[in-house]
Design a protein around this motif. Structure first.
Motif, PDB file in Angstrom:
ATOM      1  N   ALA A  66       0.852  -1.184   0.000  1.00  0.00           N
ATOM      2  CA  ALA A  66       0.000   0.000   0.000  1.00  0.00           C
ATOM      3  C   ALA A  66       0.888   1.234   0.000  1.00  0.00           C
ATOM      4  N   ARG A  67       0.397   2.301  -0.601  1.00  0.00           N
ATOM      5  CA  ARG A  67       1.098   3.582  -0.620  1.00  0.00           C
ATOM      6  C   ARG A  67       0.202   4.623   0.050  1.00  0.00           C
ATOM      7  N   VAL A  96       3.926   0.890   2.546  1.00  0.00           N
ATOM      8  CA  VAL A  96       3.635   0.046   3.708  1.00  0.00           C
ATOM      9  C   VAL A  96       3.369  -1.362   3.202  1.00  0.00           C
ATOM     10  N   SER A  97       4.053  -2.336   3.771  1.00  0.00           N
ATOM     11  CA  SER A  97       3.857  -3.728   3.379  1.00  0.00           C
ATOM     12  C   SER A  97       2.636  -4.290   4.087  1.00  0.00           C
ATOM     13  N   LEU A  98       1.779  -4.961   3.331  1.00  0.00           N
ATOM     14  CA  LEU A  98       0.601  -5.620   3.877  1.00  0.00           C
ATOM     15  C   LEU A  98       0.806  -7.123   4.010  1.00  0.00           C
ATOM     16  N   ARG A  99       2.023  -7.584   3.825  1.00  0.00           N
ATOM     17  CA  ARG A  99       2.311  -9.013   3.929  1.00  0.00           C
ATOM     18  C   ARG A  99       2.255  -9.475   5.383  1.00  0.00           C
ATOM     19  N   VAL A 100       2.044 -10.762   5.546  1.00  0.00           N
ATOM     20  CA  VAL A 100       2.060 -11.365   6.881  1.00  0.00           C
ATOM     21  C   VAL A 100       3.505 -11.454   7.354  1.00  0.00           C
ATOM     22  N   TRP A 149       1.668 -11.309  12.443  1.00  0.00           N
ATOM     23  CA  TRP A 149       0.829 -10.119  12.326  1.00  0.00           C
ATOM     24  C   TRP A 149       0.916  -9.542  10.925  1.00  0.00           C
ATOM     25  N   LYS A 150       0.000  -8.610  10.635  1.00  0.00           N
ATOM     26  CA  LYS A 150       0.034  -7.880   9.372  1.00  0.00           C
ATOM     27  C   LYS A 150      -0.662  -6.544   9.562  1.00  0.00           C
TER      28      LYS A 150
END
Length: 311
Positions: A66-67, A96-100, A149-150
């Motif tokens: 995400a930006r 921003v990373s949305l990965r687990v 978490w994510k």
């Protein structure tokens, strides 16, 4: 702060605009050189600056990214769509990373390998040591947990906390300390839940405790589970002796209960078959001998009676 989706134009349309602007600048330069018209420089320079600025409008957003977009300090929106886009070149974009993601709680320490003379022989490595806390009984223990978490609210992760990754790790350590202080390391069956005996219940409670602290950071806890649990080194030997003593007592109690049942069954069989009739004294002696044989630590050595029953 809640996310709001921001949609930008196609990056290919932006690329066509940038190339067209570059072509126009090149054409004006060629005309200025052909006509030898110095006044065209006042058109070429602003267009050149505009072209340079327009290059910063391209955005490539990958999967699970995400930006968070700002314009002169004002939150504009969050780009979640995957693809190639073009927007305002003055947008300030924070990825921003949305990965687990996962990490293990504990105190991070730097370790260096040194030779006999004290010189460093290997690069420093970062290792996490388990947290040392006191359980509900005041017993010092070492504990660590794996947290999965994510990020679910990218805007909250950027604007509500200074560093959401550091915030998650610090709050997870604090929640684990608080959880360990509320539970016994090893409690009796009739007592409350223990860290060692009720793994699933403790893991669920730990997840809930950490999630309650994650609301400002826009983070969702997927799983939190204890990965290391042990007594502190200074009391580990004493606690091991206590556990061994408890195990021995439990084993001996089971052996005695079984031996009593065997003796009772033997006496009942002798009475029913009428093989031999025993008075109270001989019955007591027989019970004593059988219990010694069945409950003894070592193999008994029998003594044969070659006389009568009473000699």
């Amino acid at each position: 702060m809640d996310d709001r989706e921001l949609r930008l134009g196609s990056g290919w349309m932006g690329l066509a605009w940038v190339l067209a602007l570059l072509g126009g600048i090149i054409g004006l330069i060629a005309l200025a050189a052909k006509w030898r018209e110095p006044l065209l420089i006042w058109v070429i320079v602003p267009l050149g600056l505009m072209w340079l600025v327009s290059l910063f409008g391209f955005v490539v957003n990958g999967p699970n990214q995400a930006r968070v977009v700002q314009l002169f300090g004002t939150y504009v929106g969050t780009i979640r769509e995957v693809g190639f886009f073009y927007g305002n070149p003055f947008y300030w974009r924070t990825r921003v990373s949305l990965r687990v993601r996962t990490f293990e709680t504990g105190v991070q320490r730097t370790e260096e390998k040194k030779d006999a003379s004290g010189n460093v022989t290997a690069a420093a490595t970062q290792r996490r040591q388990p947290l040392k806390v006191n359980d509900a009984d005041g017993t010092p223990i070492e504990i660590a947990a794996v947290v999965v978490w994510k990020v679910t609210n990218a805007a909250g992760a950027v604007f509500n906390v200074d560093s959401y990754e550091g915030y998650v790790e610090t709050q997870a350590d604090a929640a684990l300390r608080a959880l360990a202080s509320r539970y016994y390391y090893d409690a009796p069956a009739e007592a409350s839940h223990s860290l060692r005996g009720h793994i699933e219940e403790v893991a669920l409670q730990l997840k809930q405790d950490i999630q309650a602290r994650m609301a400002p950071a826009g983070v969702e806890m997927i799983e939190a589970r204890i990965s290391y649990l042990a007594y502190a080194p200074e009391i580990a030997a004493a606690m091991l002796q206590r556990q061994q003593a408890g195990a021995i007592v439990a084993a001996r109690a089971q052996i005695v209960a079984g031996a009593v049942g065997i003796v009772q069954h033997a006496l009942e069989q002798l009475e029913q078959s009428k093989v031999v009739e025993l008075d109270g004294e001989r019955r007591a002696a027989m019970v004593s001998n059988l219990l010694v044989v069945l409950c003894g630590h070592s193999t008994p050595q029998p003594v044969l009676n070659t006389g009568t029953l009473y000699t």
